[in-house]
Design a protein around this motif. Structure first.
Motif, PDB file in Angstrom:
ATOM      1  N   THR A 349       0.862  -1.179   0.000  1.00  0.00           N
ATOM      2  CA  THR A 349       0.000   0.000   0.000  1.00  0.00           C
ATOM      3  C   THR A 349       0.897   1.227   0.000  1.00  0.00           C
ATOM      4  OG1 THR A 349      -0.113   0.029   2.414  1.00  0.00           O
ATOM      5  CG2 THR A 349      -1.800  -1.224   1.252  1.00  0.00           C
ATOM      6  N   TYR A 350       0.357   2.372  -0.404  1.00  0.00           N
ATOM      7  CA  TYR A 350       1.234   3.524  -0.583  1.00  0.00           C
ATOM      8  C   TYR A 350       0.452   4.820  -0.531  1.00  0.00           C
ATOM      9  CZ  TYR A 350      -0.687   2.715  -5.228  1.00  0.00           C
ATOM     10  OH  TYR A 350      -1.551   2.491  -6.271  1.00  0.00           O
ATOM     11  N   ASN A 351       1.214   5.904  -0.350  1.00  0.00           N
ATOM     12  CA  ASN A 351       0.683   7.259  -0.380  1.00  0.00           C
ATOM     13  C   ASN A 351       1.879   8.198  -0.295  1.00  0.00           C
ATOM     14  OD1 ASN A 351      -1.034   9.444  -0.412  1.00  0.00           O
ATOM     15  ND2 ASN A 351      -2.174   8.847   1.419  1.00  0.00           N
ATOM     16  N   SER A 352       1.665   9.460  -0.570  1.00  0.00           N
ATOM     17  CA  SER A 352       2.733  10.423  -0.312  1.00  0.00           C
ATOM     18  C   SER A 352       2.776  10.687   1.188  1.00  0.00           C
ATOM     19  CB  SER A 352       2.487  11.724  -1.081  1.00  0.00           C
ATOM     20  OG  SER A 352       1.269  12.316  -0.682  1.00  0.00           O
ATOM     21  N   LEU A 622     -12.221   6.137  -1.719  1.00  0.00           N
ATOM     22  CA  LEU A 622     -11.724   5.337  -2.838  1.00  0.00           C
ATOM     23  C   LEU A 622     -12.093   3.864  -2.710  1.00  0.00           C
ATOM     24  CD1 LEU A 622      -8.145   6.883  -3.252  1.00  0.00           C
ATOM     25  CD2 LEU A 622     -10.198   7.375  -4.587  1.00  0.00           C
ATOM     26  N   GLY A 623     -12.755   3.499  -1.643  1.00  0.00           N
ATOM     27  CA  GLY A 623     -13.096   2.089  -1.430  1.00  0.00           C
ATOM     28  C   GLY A 623     -12.110   1.443  -0.479  1.00  0.00           C
ATOM     29  N   GLU A 624     -12.607   0.560   0.355  1.00  0.00           N
ATOM     30  CA  GLU A 624     -11.776  -0.023   1.417  1.00  0.00           C
ATOM     31  C   GLU A 624     -10.582  -0.795   0.881  1.00  0.00           C
ATOM     32  OE1 GLU A 624     -12.355  -2.781   5.448  1.00  0.00           O
ATOM     33  OE2 GLU A 624     -14.030  -2.390   4.090  1.00  0.00           O
ATOM     34  N   ASP A 625     -10.692  -1.386  -0.308  1.00  0.00           N
ATOM     35  CA  ASP A 625      -9.622  -2.219  -0.845  1.00  0.00           C
ATOM     36  C   ASP A 625      -8.572  -1.427  -1.619  1.00  0.00           C
ATOM     37  OD1 ASP A 625     -10.827  -4.482   0.192  1.00  0.00           O
ATOM     38  OD2 ASP A 625     -12.032  -4.825  -1.611  1.00  0.00           O
ATOM     39  N   MET A 628      -4.306   3.034  -1.322  1.00  0.00           N
ATOM     40  CA  MET A 628      -4.099   4.242  -0.526  1.00  0.00           C
ATOM     41  C   MET A 628      -5.018   4.300   0.689  1.00  0.00           C
ATOM     42  SD  MET A 628      -3.101   7.317  -3.140  1.00  0.00           S
ATOM     43  CE  MET A 628      -4.154   6.873  -4.504  1.00  0.00           C
ATOM     44  N   GLU A 629      -6.192   3.690   0.607  1.00  0.00           N
ATOM     45  CA  GLU A 629      -7.051   3.604   1.786  1.00  0.00           C
ATOM     46  C   GLU A 629      -6.482   2.597   2.779  1.00  0.00           C
ATOM     47  OE1 GLU A 629      -9.081   5.749   2.276  1.00  0.00           O
ATOM     48  OE2 GLU A 629     -10.267   6.299   0.517  1.00  0.00           O
ATOM     49  N   GLN A 630      -5.994   1.468   2.267  1.00  0.00           N
ATOM     50  CA  GLN A 630      -5.366   0.476   3.134  1.00  0.00           C
ATOM     51  C   GLN A 630      -4.107   1.021   3.800  1.00  0.00           C
ATOM     52  OE1 GLN A 630      -6.085  -2.766   4.175  1.00  0.00           O
ATOM     53  NE2 GLN A 630      -8.113  -2.177   3.446  1.00  0.00           N
ATOM     54  N   TYR A 631      -3.399   1.884   3.081  1.00  0.00           N
ATOM     55  CA  TYR A 631      -2.200   2.517   3.648  1.00  0.00           C
ATOM     56  C   TYR A 631      -2.549   3.262   4.935  1.00  0.00           C
ATOM     57  CZ  TYR A 631       1.471   6.032   4.211  1.00  0.00           C
ATOM     58  OH  TYR A 631       2.449   6.848   4.726  1.00  0.00           O
ATOM     59  N   GLY A 632      -3.623   4.065   4.894  1.00  0.00           N
ATOM     60  CA  GLY A 632      -4.013   4.821   6.077  1.00  0.00           C
ATOM     61  C   GLY A 632      -4.419   3.929   7.230  1.00  0.00           C
ATOM     62  N   ILE A 633      -5.119   2.842   6.916  1.00  0.00           N
ATOM     63  CA  ILE A 633      -5.569   1.920   7.967  1.00  0.00           C
ATOM     64  C   ILE A 633      -4.376   1.253   8.643  1.00  0.00           C
ATOM     65  CG2 ILE A 633      -6.854  -0.207   8.409  1.00  0.00           C
ATOM     66  CD1 ILE A 633      -8.724   0.601   6.105  1.00  0.00           C
TER      67      ILE A 633
END
Length: 696
Positions: A349-352, A622-625, A628-633
């Motif tokens: 998972t990823y994000n800035s 963006l949806g749980e899957d 980038m959403e998984q990154y935050g979780i």
């Protein structure tokens, strides 16, 4: 007061005459007023469209938290009687200076300048070291580090490597039995290489200030970002740490290099020991740092055996802040980042670092969804056209709805002074389209019903006298109840929902006003045109034109055959379909349908009772899957720095927040001001004893 009109007198008779006898005047005056209000609202209302702001404001707990946040960032204008700030030195200095008068600030700054001259280790003799510095081979795996005798360039690299940078691309590897296993390390290394070999990476990466010499690195990823004697800073990860520590030059060497297994196991043991020590006293020793321990890069729960399996870790690609976000957005939209990180050995998972990447993607997704949702407008247009059969009334009804939006912007921004404009407000436009269409149906049906009760050829004024105020009153009741329902939601302290509720209620009211003016004028205008036969029926009422053509054809047929023409059963095609086709089977099966509906309601209530309340305030747009959403979780709960770290609680006495002006309370970006709490007095011995016990 005007002549009586039917049973109406006074202003009621005057309004009906103006709408029905001068429909063009009524239409254009209302249109100009609406356009003026909308133009002023958009031009001067300082509206700020935002997808953020889901923090609670106004509750006792929220006010306490906001006091700490305002105090921490120094965004207040408190002057007299400010106590000396507490906390970390750099924060307290800044807050202390913000609370002083200009003269005091100048004195304090001048006294501090001499005492805060840099005394960084390695400062002395650095020029001599620089002149004798020998570049290291570019092929050597490395991570930026600096000791007491490092050069300025090396110190710059080390600082950059360790600093928080919002433009960094951060990747979380998880869902693995053990990421310290050699196969997992190799796969993570390859994933990092694939990111570095993406086109444009070398243009946005942070280049090392330290030069190197010789052949480029053997590792494909590092080789791709090598430029003569310069190279991009390597990713900050446990993989690159192990490569530098144990001279691993390519990803495949994790599984082929002799003796590496024992070295990695020794590192595992050391990391587990450091994790246990950190969990106990939050201290990170120099020895732990030297062995790559960082609680932000190690999964929560990691420790000595049997908990020494690394199930989540983090990689940070050091990129130029500002320049990198456009590159990341481009690669994310093209699927390049997800493709580069894909592996069967783990999930990525990823994000800035500053989460701007996700914000940009969410904004684009919302814009795309808005374009798709415009199909709802077309559906409503078709339904209005089918029901009224009139192109003029269809366009008039849609204009009525569209004028309500800018008028509501004017009222909320200029009158209520609410400049925060959550994206949720745009969703309200589609709700309003449905409400506005219902109003059009009510007014049109009242008009048709009144027309049917009058002799053929009745004027618009005669029809309006029997239909206008009845329709206006019916829509007033429905509009009032709908607006009240939205206003009831303003009780929530969450700013976007509160502003949305106010905005929706305002749009409902303006939609009602434009229905009884704009749409009513269109109905009256069409009535007179059709009564006088001065406009083609096809231009205004397609179904009337079609029925007329069909009736003429039938009349000609019966006239030719000389047979008696049967009487029409009346009603529109949809009415006849519902009456003749739908109603009989529904009536026959009514009791069965009632039982089925009750059963379905019971099932729905049972399932609703199983729903759980949210555990956080994340909105997964963006949806749980989505990665980038998984990154935050995972980032919030999956690492030692968030799960196993000590929870620090900030306490502030003697201050209270307040919003001035009060409408700033509805803008999450506006910090409140602070004022002294006059009820707080720590001078008494009882108060000091209480504070002492509180700290214990």
């Amino acid at each position: 007061m005007g002549e009586p009109l039917g049973r109406h007198t006074g202003y009621k008779a005057t309004v009906v005459r103006v709408i029905t006898q001068r429909p063009c005047f009524s239409f254009f005056v209302t249109l100009l007023i609406a356009l003026f209000l909308g133009g002023v609202g958009f031009a001067l209302g300082a509206m700020q469209i935002d997808t953020e702001g889901w923090e609670t404001r106004g509750t006792e707990i929220a006010d306490r938290a906001m006091t700490i946040k305002t105090w921490k960032y120094g965004k207040f204008t408190l002057s007299e009687g400010v106590p000396l700030a507490f906390g970390r030195d750099e924060d307290s200095r800044r807050r202390r200076l913000l609370s002083l008068d200009d003269e005091d600030v100048n004195n304090e700054v001048s006294q501090r300048l001499a005492s805060e001259v840099s005394h960084e280790p390695g400062h002395r003799g650095r020029a001599l070291l620089d002149s004798h510095y020998t570049p290291k081979p570019c092929a050597d795996p490395y991570i930026p580090a600096c000791d007491d005798d490092c050069t300025d360039e090396a110190r710059q690299d080390a600082d950059t490597y360790g600093d928080w940078n919002g433009g960094d691309l951060v990747v979380i590897f998880s869902d693995s039995a053990d990421l310290l296993a050699k196969e997992s390390l190799k796969e993570m290394c390859h994933a990092e290489d694939r990111v570095m070999t993406m086109s444009g990476y070398s243009d946005v990466c942070i280049m090392s200030a330290v030069t190197c010499t010789g052949n480029p690195p053997s590792d494909p990823g590092l080789a791709a970002v090598h430029d003569g004697d310069r190279r991009c800073l390597p990713p900050k990860s446990i993989v690159r740490f192990l490569m530098a520590k144990y001279d691993v030059r390519t990803c495949d060497e994790f599984t082929t290099k002799s003796g590496l297994d024992a070295s990695i196991e020794a590192t595992r043991t050391k990391l587990a020991t450091c994790a246990d020590a950190f969990r106990a006293d939050q201290d990170i020793t120099a020895d732990c740092v030297a062995n790559g321990f960082n609680p932000a890069y190690i999964n929560a729960g990691f420790g000595p055996s049997p908990k020494d399996r690394l199930t989540a870790t983090l990689t940070e690609f050091k990129l130029l802040s500002g320049d990198s976000i456009d590159w990341m957005v481009e690669k994310e939209k093209g699927g390049d980042i997800e493709s580069a990180l894909s592996s069967s050995a783990f999930s990525a998972t990823y994000n800035s670092r500053n989460e701007e990447l996700k914000d940009r993607i969410v904004d684009e997704a919302l814009n795309s969804d808005m374009l798709m949702a415009t199909s709802a407008i077309l559906i409503v247009l078709v339904l209005i056209w089918v029901h009224t059969g009139s192109a003029l009334l269809t366009l008039g009804g849609m204009l009525q709805v569209l004028l309500a939006f800018p008028s509501a912007v004017f009222f909320t921004t200029m009158v209520l002074r609410i400049t925060f404009f959550p994206f949720l407000n745009f969703i309200g436009l589609f709700v309003l389209i449905g409400v506005g269409a219902d109003d059009c149906f009510v007014f049109y049906d009242k008009w048709v019903s009144a027309k049917a009760k009058l002799p053929p050829g009745a004027t618009a004024t005669e029809v309006g006298a029997n239909a206008y105020w009845e329709a206006t009153w019916a829509m007033f009741l429905t509009s009032t109840t709908t607006a009240s329902a939205f206003l009831a939601s303003t009780l929530t302290p969450i700013a976007p929902i509160r502003v949305f509720s106010v905005f929706m209620a305002t749009m409902i009211i303006f939609d009602y006003l434009y229905n009884i003016t704009v749409f009513a004028a269109c109905v009256a205008f069409q009535h007179e045109l059709m009564r006088n036969g001065s406009c083609s029926l096809f231009c205004l009422d397609f179904f009337a034109w079609y029925r007329g053509r069909k009736a003429a054809s039938i009349d000609a047929k019966y006239d030719q055959e000389g047979a008696a023409k049967p009487e029409s059963d009346g009603g529109s095609a949809p009415e006849r379909f519902c009456r003749e086709k739908m109603y009989p089977p529904l009536h026959t099966a009514r009791w069965v349908l009632i039982v089925v509906l009750l059963a379905l309601g019971g099932v729905a209530l049972h399932q609703a009772s199983k729903l759980t309340t949210p555990t956080d305030n994340d909105v997964l747009l963006l949806g749980e899957d989505h990665p980038m959403e998984q990154y935050g979780i995972i980032k919030k709960k999956g690492f030692m720095d968030s799960k196993d770290a000590v929870l620090w609680v900030s306490v502030n006495w003697g201050l209270t927040p307040y919003d001035e002006p009060v409408y700033n309370h509805l803008n999450p970006k506006k910090y409140p001001n602070l004022k002294l709490d006059t009820s707080f007095d720590a001078s008494s011995s009882e108060a000091q004893e209480w504070l002492l016990k509180f700290c214990d």
